[in-house]
Scaffold this motif. Sequence first.
Motif, PDB file in Angstrom:
ATOM      1  N   GLY A 169       0.795  -1.223   0.000  1.00  0.00           N
ATOM      2  CA  GLY A 169       0.000   0.000   0.000  1.00  0.00           C
ATOM      3  C   GLY A 169       0.827   1.272   0.000  1.00  0.00           C
ATOM      4  N   ARG A 170       2.053   1.193   0.490  1.00  0.00           N
ATOM      5  CA  ARG A 170       2.918   2.374   0.512  1.00  0.00           C
ATOM      6  C   ARG A 170       3.622   2.605  -0.825  1.00  0.00           C
ATOM      7  NH1 ARG A 170       5.729   2.162   6.440  1.00  0.00           N
ATOM      8  NH2 ARG A 170       3.804   2.492   7.594  1.00  0.00           N
ATOM      9  N   LEU A 171       3.647   1.609  -1.672  1.00  0.00           N
ATOM     10  CA  LEU A 171       4.305   1.730  -2.975  1.00  0.00           C
ATOM     11  C   LEU A 171       3.311   2.352  -3.956  1.00  0.00           C
ATOM     12  CD1 LEU A 171       6.049  -1.765  -3.040  1.00  0.00           C
ATOM     13  CD2 LEU A 171       6.970   0.398  -2.224  1.00  0.00           C
ATOM     14  N   ASP A 172       3.051   3.638  -3.764  1.00  0.00           N
ATOM     15  CA  ASP A 172       1.983   4.305  -4.505  1.00  0.00           C
ATOM     16  C   ASP A 172       2.474   5.201  -5.638  1.00  0.00           C
ATOM     17  OD1 ASP A 172       3.121   6.200  -2.876  1.00  0.00           O
ATOM     18  OD2 ASP A 172       1.240   7.026  -2.151  1.00  0.00           O
ATOM     19  N   ARG A 173       3.745   5.124  -5.987  1.00  0.00           N
ATOM     20  CA  ARG A 173       4.317   5.897  -7.088  1.00  0.00           C
ATOM     21  C   ARG A 173       5.006   4.935  -8.041  1.00  0.00           C
ATOM     22  NH1 ARG A 173       4.702  11.258  -5.049  1.00  0.00           N
ATOM     23  NH2 ARG A 173       3.127  11.294  -3.415  1.00  0.00           N
ATOM     24  N   ALA A 174       5.218   5.367  -9.268  1.00  0.00           N
ATOM     25  CA  ALA A 174       5.946   4.553 -10.238  1.00  0.00           C
ATOM     26  C   ALA A 174       7.228   5.285 -10.624  1.00  0.00           C
ATOM     27  CB  ALA A 174       5.103   4.301 -11.475  1.00  0.00           C
ATOM     28  N   ILE A 175       8.334   4.552 -10.636  1.00  0.00           N
ATOM     29  CA  ILE A 175       9.609   5.123 -11.061  1.00  0.00           C
ATOM     30  C   ILE A 175      10.208   4.219 -12.133  1.00  0.00           C
ATOM     31  CG2 ILE A 175      10.058   6.262  -8.851  1.00  0.00           C
ATOM     32  CD1 ILE A 175      12.096   4.022  -8.249  1.00  0.00           C
ATOM     33  N   ALA A 176      11.023   4.806 -12.975  1.00  0.00           N
ATOM     34  CA  ALA A 176      11.749   4.041 -13.989  1.00  0.00           C
ATOM     35  C   ALA A 176      13.229   4.051 -13.609  1.00  0.00           C
ATOM     36  CB  ALA A 176      11.552   4.652 -15.367  1.00  0.00           C
ATOM     37  N   ILE A 177      13.834   2.888 -13.624  1.00  0.00           N
ATOM     38  CA  ILE A 177      15.264   2.747 -13.384  1.00  0.00           C
ATOM     39  C   ILE A 177      15.936   2.704 -14.750  1.00  0.00           C
ATOM     40  CG2 ILE A 177      17.082   1.374 -12.315  1.00  0.00           C
ATOM     41  CD1 ILE A 177      15.014   2.318 -10.280  1.00  0.00           C
ATOM     42  N   GLU A 178      16.894   3.604 -14.978  1.00  0.00           N
ATOM     43  CA  GLU A 178      17.542   3.697 -16.282  1.00  0.00           C
ATOM     44  C   GLU A 178      19.050   3.504 -16.149  1.00  0.00           C
ATOM     45  OE1 GLU A 178      14.482   6.826 -18.399  1.00  0.00           O
ATOM     46  OE2 GLU A 178      16.326   7.618 -17.528  1.00  0.00           O
ATOM     47  N   ARG A 179      19.648   2.946 -17.209  1.00  0.00           N
ATOM     48  CA  ARG A 179      21.098   2.721 -17.245  1.00  0.00           C
ATOM     49  C   ARG A 179      21.653   3.330 -18.529  1.00  0.00           C
ATOM     50  NH1 ARG A 179      22.779  -2.827 -15.412  1.00  0.00           N
ATOM     51  NH2 ARG A 179      22.482  -1.733 -13.458  1.00  0.00           N
ATOM     52  N   LEU A 180      22.832   3.927 -18.386  1.00  0.00           N
ATOM     53  CA  LEU A 180      23.495   4.540 -19.531  1.00  0.00           C
ATOM     54  C   LEU A 180      23.926   3.461 -20.505  1.00  0.00           C
ATOM     55  CD1 LEU A 180      24.508   7.205 -20.732  1.00  0.00           C
ATOM     56  CD2 LEU A 180      26.628   6.866 -19.476  1.00  0.00           C
ATOM     57  N   GLY A 181      23.492   3.618 -21.742  1.00  0.00           N
ATOM     58  CA  GLY A 181      23.833   2.641 -22.771  1.00  0.00           C
ATOM     59  C   GLY A 181      24.979   3.139 -23.624  1.00  0.00           C
ATOM     60  N   ALA A 182      25.040   2.645 -24.831  1.00  0.00           N
ATOM     61  CA  ALA A 182      26.089   3.050 -25.762  1.00  0.00           C
ATOM     62  C   ALA A 182      25.889   4.505 -26.166  1.00  0.00           C
ATOM     63  CB  ALA A 182      26.052   2.152 -26.998  1.00  0.00           C
ATOM     64  N   MET A 183      26.988   5.192 -26.368  1.00  0.00           N
ATOM     65  CA  MET A 183      26.903   6.588 -26.786  1.00  0.00           C
ATOM     66  C   MET A 183      26.592   6.661 -28.274  1.00  0.00           C
ATOM     67  SD  MET A 183      29.873   8.659 -24.877  1.00  0.00           S
ATOM     68  CE  MET A 183      29.088  10.072 -24.188  1.00  0.00           C
ATOM     69  N   ASP A 184      25.677   7.548 -28.613  1.00  0.00           N
ATOM     70  CA  ASP A 184      25.378   7.830 -30.010  1.00  0.00           C
ATOM     71  C   ASP A 184      26.062   9.129 -30.385  1.00  0.00           C
ATOM     72  OD1 ASP A 184      23.784   5.605 -30.340  1.00  0.00           O
ATOM     73  OD2 ASP A 184      21.929   6.661 -29.884  1.00  0.00           O
ATOM     74  N   ILE A 185      26.157   9.378 -31.662  1.00  0.00           N
ATOM     75  CA  ILE A 185      26.721  10.631 -32.150  1.00  0.00           C
ATOM     76  C   ILE A 185      25.694  11.263 -33.066  1.00  0.00           C
ATOM     77  CG2 ILE A 185      28.565  11.672 -33.508  1.00  0.00           C
ATOM     78  CD1 ILE A 185      30.394   9.431 -32.524  1.00  0.00           C
ATOM     79  N   ASP A 186      25.387  12.546 -32.810  1.00  0.00           N
ATOM     80  CA  ASP A 186      24.393  13.221 -33.649  1.00  0.00           C
ATOM     81  C   ASP A 186      25.015  13.639 -34.981  1.00  0.00           C
ATOM     82  OD1 ASP A 186      25.821  15.531 -33.194  1.00  0.00           O
ATOM     83  OD2 ASP A 186      24.266  16.531 -32.029  1.00  0.00           O
ATOM     84  N   LEU A 187      24.233  14.289 -35.839  1.00  0.00           N
ATOM     85  CA  LEU A 187      24.693  14.659 -37.172  1.00  0.00           C
ATOM     86  C   LEU A 187      25.861  15.640 -37.156  1.00  0.00           C
ATOM     87  CD1 LEU A 187      21.221  15.010 -38.910  1.00  0.00           C
ATOM     88  CD2 LEU A 187      22.830  13.101 -39.046  1.00  0.00           C
ATOM     89  N   ASP A 188      26.009  16.394 -36.063  1.00  0.00           N
ATOM     90  CA  ASP A 188      27.114  17.348 -35.953  1.00  0.00           C
ATOM     91  C   ASP A 188      28.356  16.727 -35.320  1.00  0.00           C
ATOM     92  OD1 ASP A 188      25.565  19.409 -37.035  1.00  0.00           O
ATOM     93  OD2 ASP A 188      24.684  19.852 -35.071  1.00  0.00           O
ATOM     94  N   GLY A 189      28.319  15.433 -35.009  1.00  0.00           N
ATOM     95  CA  GLY A 189      29.457  14.757 -34.413  1.00  0.00           C
ATOM     96  C   GLY A 189      29.546  14.894 -32.906  1.00  0.00           C
ATOM     97  N   VAL A 190      28.467  15.386 -32.276  1.00  0.00           N
ATOM     98  CA  VAL A 190      28.449  15.569 -30.830  1.00  0.00           C
ATOM     99  C   VAL A 190      27.970  14.270 -30.176  1.00  0.00           C
ATOM    100  CG1 VAL A 190      27.433  16.890 -28.944  1.00  0.00           C
ATOM    101  CG2 VAL A 190      27.972  18.026 -31.102  1.00  0.00           C
ATOM    102  N   PRO A 191      28.734  13.754 -29.190  1.00  0.00           N
ATOM    103  CA  PRO A 191      28.287  12.518 -28.528  1.00  0.00           C
ATOM    104  C   PRO A 191      27.040  12.751 -27.683  1.00  0.00           C
ATOM    105  CG  PRO A 191      30.388  13.282 -27.617  1.00  0.00           C
ATOM    106  CD  PRO A 191      30.015  14.219 -28.709  1.00  0.00           C
ATOM    107  N   LEU A 192      26.109  11.815 -27.738  1.00  0.00           N
ATOM    108  CA  LEU A 192      24.862  11.875 -26.982  1.00  0.00           C
ATOM    109  C   LEU A 192      24.760  10.666 -26.062  1.00  0.00           C
ATOM    110  CD1 LEU A 192      22.430  12.717 -29.918  1.00  0.00           C
ATOM    111  CD2 LEU A 192      23.336  14.312 -28.237  1.00  0.00           C
ATOM    112  N   ASP A 193      24.350  10.895 -24.822  1.00  0.00           N
ATOM    113  CA  ASP A 193      24.109   9.784 -23.906  1.00  0.00           C
ATOM    114  C   ASP A 193      22.780   9.136 -24.250  1.00  0.00           C
ATOM    115  OD1 ASP A 193      26.429  10.323 -22.525  1.00  0.00           O
ATOM    116  OD2 ASP A 193      25.439  11.534 -21.005  1.00  0.00           O
TER     117      ASP A 193
END
Length: 110
Positions: free
Chosen positions: A4-28
Amino acid sequence: MRAGRLDRAIAIERLGAMDIDLDGVPLDTWTTLATVPAEVVQVAADEFLTGAGVSQSTTIIFRVRYLDGLQETDRVRFNGRAYGVTSLVELGRREGLEIRATTKAADALG
């Protein structure tokens, strides 16, 4: 741990592989490991002076049923904000976890 106390939802996330956008900037790239019910135990907002002015951080403590394999490099997404995990405390004998997480005002959109 009472359901009954677990009344919220959370998402657990983990950093995956880095992507690179069209300008060559790394994205998490964050991958959702699990979406779990949680109890919000405590929320605290702190303001402190930095070289660039005043900064605000929010620390929040979540309690969830035990999940194996969580790491302090993971993050929690709750109410549209990303919180970096700062500590994990096992409750009982693998009955639950207490997740302490922090965000800064600038990180709220991340």
